[in-house]
Design an enzyme around this catalytic site. Structure first.
Site, PDB file in Angstrom:
ATOM      1  CG  ASP A  53      -1.735   1.244   1.356  1.00 23.35           C
ATOM      2  OD1 ASP A  53      -2.639   1.406   0.513  1.00 23.35           O
ATOM      3  OD2 ASP A  53      -1.476   2.071   2.246  1.00 23.35           O
ATOM      4  CD  GLU A  83      -2.639   2.347  -3.156  1.00 19.61           C
ATOM      5  OE1 GLU A  83      -3.814   2.756  -3.109  1.00 19.61           O
ATOM      6  OE2 GLU A  83      -1.823   2.534  -2.238  1.00 19.61           O
TER       7      GLU A  83
END
Length: 606
Positions: free
Chosen positions: A342, A397
């Site tokens: 993330d 991401e």
């Protein structure tokens, strides 16, 4: 004097240049990054005996039970004046068990076994580290290496619970092989039930895994597993990095979930958050030793202004130990098959992507704005993971489009297997918000779906959890809105809105699946057009769980049209499994392209 990178050779850099000659002017940057990586690997070999041993530091830090049942405690708290251990085992005496100070800011304590030779600290009993600062403060902390933390029903702060079950769970099934076509089901355990409550690991294993298998997904991305004190953070404000969230059940129940998924041939990825950490002090990493840094940079560099969270100091030896061992822990202890990293954009740049637009100009990806400490950490993490676990999958991401993000470290890349194609869902939302049906530009849609770096694999998705959250709307809601509550019954005539909405819901997914990437992702429930948004209990909604659930029961009602959307998604995945278009090489899409589906594969009568 030679600059850093001048005397290093990247083994397969020519492959990267052959694929993208426009990177040639930045060869010096690639060489510098690669040399920094090699220096880290050399230092790991010299100081720790190699990365294999270094990344197993969870076997020496925190609390360890030795063969003689003595307990060994170890922490890194460089700014502390003294450390004590307290808990149920000593009646919460704050001074009776003092750690011994060692070099490099480390502290150790050994507790001999009881008279009956059982460990001094019982399984499931509570502990605290008492930190005395140089300023005379006494702080109560949870070990950063805690494997299990819980919270009493009315309490605010999490408790460190010693997890040492007499009969720990033993995995039975081997890891599945890495698939050529990756079809990911993005999942959140806590919302995996129609009931208005926090669902459990066991519920997911029993009720959700069979659905995922039936739908044809071969990989699950589990969100919000690393312990987070604030449920409504969606798992992105981590407080205990080595602890599986106790709100869903025990560590053994998570292990069983993964084991059962493996028995179905389904890989399981962890949504790992190494880009930042919660600001919590009593049950988080922040100010663990009383200082404003320790695991993080001191403010202002150590604070993310938008997320209100702490930013790791990736140049710190002990931070590298902590984070790399964290990845290894989830692979070894729980048998995860890889990670979705993330917040990679925030990690890669000193500006964290805040107030910055990326045009694709290569100068944006090199130079002083790049945080090479964190970039080299990501290279190191990918190198170690793929060396130790050849079938490991890592997904980034990143919205910036960093070149070579998904090329091998040996080429000078960062080593990820996939990046998320984050422009695709934005394009669909823009179209549905701004354009009438007759104004849809198919050429522009195809361009968006195919506009990605050659040779770097992407995960395509029409929508993820971001679009399901309160404040946004899922594709189904954009298409059908309030009629989803009244007109989804097949016992009444289909309205024009439902008819249009269902057909576009299918076609958007199909063209995204077909053209958008080398992998595909769907957020749980969206495959059948889940009728409501996602909103976790918080003050603003009176702590309601009404929208923090997924109504799978709607699919089981044959008279509702949700099962038709479910069936289309299932058959779309099964058709891909047969023909393998995700893994197929890229093709040129001519101006007039007809997507022809054999009637025996997908029946339009749904």
């Amino acid at each position: 004097m030679a600059d850093l990178g001048d005397n290093v050779t990247i083994p397969e850099f020519s492959c990267l240049l052959q694929m993208d000659p426009y990177l040639k002017p930045y060869e010096k940057d690639f060489r510098r990054r690669y040399e920094l990586l090699q220096k880290q690997l050399f230092l790991l070999e010299e100081a720790e005996g190699g990365f294999d041993q270094f990344t197993r530091s969870y076997n020496t830090f925190g609390v360890q039970r030795r063969p003689d049942n003595s307990l060994y405690f170890k922490e890194w708290a460089p700014a502390a004046e003294a450390l004590f251990l307290t808990g149920d085992f000593n009646g919460w005496d704050k001074f009776s068990h003092r750690y011994t100070k060692k070099e490099f800011g480390k502290w150790e304590l050994i507790l001999p076994p009881k008279h009956d030779n059982s460990p001094a600290v019982d399984h499931n009993s509570k502990l605290k580290v008492v930190v005395h600062t140089k300023e005379g403060q006494r702080l109560y902390r949870i070990s950063p290496w805690a494997k299990y933390v819980t919270r009493e029903e009315k309490a605010v702060i999490y408790d460190w619970v010693h997890w040492d079950p007499p009969q720990p769970y033993i995995h039975i099934h081997p890891r599945p092989r890495k698939p050529t076509s990756l079809r990911i089901y993005e999942s959140h355990v806590g919302i995996g039930s129609p009931e208005g409550k926090i669902a459990s690991y066991n519920n997911f294993t029993t009720n959700v895994l069979p659905r995922i298998k039936d739908l044809g997904y071969n990989c699950i991305q589990l969100m919000a597993i690393m312990e987070h004190a604030y449920y409504a953070s969606f798992g992105y404000q981590i407080t205990s990095f080595f602890a599986a969230s106790s709100r869903y059940g025990t560590p053994d129940e998570l292990k069983q979930l993964i084991d059962v998924a493996h028995s179905m041939g389904i890989m399981v990825l962890l949504d790992v958050v190494h880009s930042h950490a919660s600001k919590n002090t009593e049950d988080g990493l922040n100010r663990f030793d009383g200082s404003d840094s320790c695991f993080f940079h001191s403010p202002p560099r150590g604070v993310h202004s938008l997320w209100d969270s702490c930013l790791f100091n990736y140049s710190s030896w002990e931070v590298l130990r902590f984070l790399l061992s964290n990845l290894r822990w989830w692979m070894e202890e729980y048998h995860f098959d890889g990670f979705r990293f993330d917040g990679v954009t925030s990690m890669l740049y000193h500006h964290h992507g805040i107030g910055t637009g990326f045009t694709g100009d290569y100068s944006e990806y090199f130079g002083l704005q790049v945080d090479e400490d964190s970039l080299v950490y990501l290279m190191l993490a990918n190198h170690i993971l793929h060396t130790l676990y050849p079938d490991c999958i890592t997904v980034a991401e990143d919205v910036s489009g960093m070149p070579a993000l998904c090329r091998k470290v040996e080429e000078g890349g960062l080593g990820f297997d996939y990046r998320l194609a984050m422009a695709v869902p934005d394009k669909w939302i823009q179209i549905l918000k701004e354009l009438k049906d007759e104004d849809w530009n198919i050429g522009n849609i195809v361009h968006t779906l195919t506009n990605r770096r050659y040779g770097e694999k992407c995960i395509a998705y029409a929508e993820s959890h971001d679009q399901a959250l309160v404040g946004d709307k899922s594709l189904a809601f954009w298409l059908m809105d309030k009629e989803m509550y009244t007109n989804m019954s097949s016992l009444i005539p289909m309205t024009a809105i439902i008819d249009r909405g269902m057909q576009l819901h299918k076609m958007i997914r199909l063209i995204t699946h077909g053209l958008g990437g080398e992998g595909y992702l769907n957020f749980m429930g969206n495959e059948f057009g889940h009728p409501e948004w996602l909103d976790f209990p918080r003050e603003g909604n009176n702590q309601s769980y009404h929208y923090a659930r997924r109504q799978f029961n709607l699919v089981d009602m044959d008279h509702l049209r949700y099962c038709q959307l479910y069936a289309f998604d299932r058959d779309m995945n099964r058709t891909e499994d047969k023909y393998g278009w995700l893994a197929a090489p890229p093709v040129y899409i001519p101006c007039r392209t007809a997507i022809v589906l054999a009637n025996e594969e997908i029946d339009y009568c749904y």
